[in-house]
Write an enzyme that holds these catalytic residues in place. Structure first.
Site, short mmCIF file in Angstrom:
data_model
loop_
_atom_site.label_atom_id
_atom_site.label_comp_id
_atom_site.label_asym_id
_atom_site.label_seq_id
_atom_site.Cartn_x
_atom_site.Cartn_y
_atom_site.Cartn_z
N CYS A 111 0.80 -1.23 0.00
CA CYS A 111 0.00 0.00 0.00
C CYS A 111 0.83 1.27 0.00
O CYS A 111 0.28 2.35 -0.19
CB CYS A 111 -0.92 0.02 1.22
SG CYS A 111 0.03 0.03 2.74
N ASP B 178 2.36 2.51 2.63
CA ASP B 178 2.37 3.17 3.94
C ASP B 178 3.74 3.04 4.60
O ASP B 178 4.51 2.11 4.30
CB ASP B 178 1.30 2.56 4.84
CG ASP B 178 -0.10 2.93 4.37
OD1 ASP B 178 -0.20 3.81 3.51
OD2 ASP B 178 -1.06 2.32 4.85
N CYS C 92 -2.82 3.22 7.47
CA CYS C 92 -4.22 2.97 7.78
C CYS C 92 -4.43 2.82 9.29
O CYS C 92 -3.47 2.77 10.07
CB CYS C 92 -4.67 1.70 7.08
SG CYS C 92 -3.89 0.23 7.75
N CYS D 131 -0.97 -5.26 7.11
CA CYS D 131 -0.67 -4.02 7.86
C CYS D 131 0.13 -4.33 9.12
O CYS D 131 0.89 -3.48 9.60
CB CYS D 131 -1.96 -3.32 8.25
SG CYS D 131 -3.12 -3.12 6.90
#
Ligand code: FES
Length: 131
Positions: free
Chosen positions: A35, A37, A60, A104
């Site tokens: 992603c 991040d 996130c 994540c």
């Protein structure tokens, strides 16, 4: 629809140890290739223990909750104990993450391990200079 555990929501809405440490002993930064991040951990070390930890996460809600949980899990621990911490341990401590958010959790422990590697590399250089 994604459902988070109460613990994830708690750490996301009230993240612990957000920020950075000026003159940190170790800094570890990782990016999530899925992603994009980013997560950075800063640590202070004394007598082989983590005496302060802060993080900055641009990601996130799950990544922020993971960062917050990792910071609580490692504070006061020895470097060896922290190096044994896995991404699975962190996800379990949060009472699990939805399957589409498991990636994540892969940042947290990795960023911490990098901060310890960074600390150790600096420490080794200190010892070499003292000789
Ligand atoms: Fe990027 Fe969660 S979507 S870390």
């Amino acid at each position: 629809m994604t459902f988070y555990s109460k613990k994830v929501m708690n750490h996301f809405l009230n993240p612990r140890n957000v920020g950075y440490i000026k003159n940190a002993d170790g800094i570890g930064e990782v990016g999530n290739p899925i992603c994009g991040d980013m997560m950075t951990f800063y640590i202070k070390v004394s007598n082989n223990r983590i005496i302060d930890v802060k993080f900055q996460t641009f990601g996130c809600g799950a990544a922020i909750a993971v960062s917050s949980m990792v910071s609580e899990m490692v504070l006061g621990k020895t470097l060896e104990e922290v190096q044994c911490l896995t991404n699975d341990d962190v996800a379990q401590a949060l009472d699990g993450l939805p399957s589409n958010k498991i990636h994540c959790s892969n940042l947290g422990a990795d960023a911490l391990h990098k901060a310890i590697e960074n600390y150790k590399s600096k420490h080794q250089n200190d010892n070499i200079l003292k000789k």
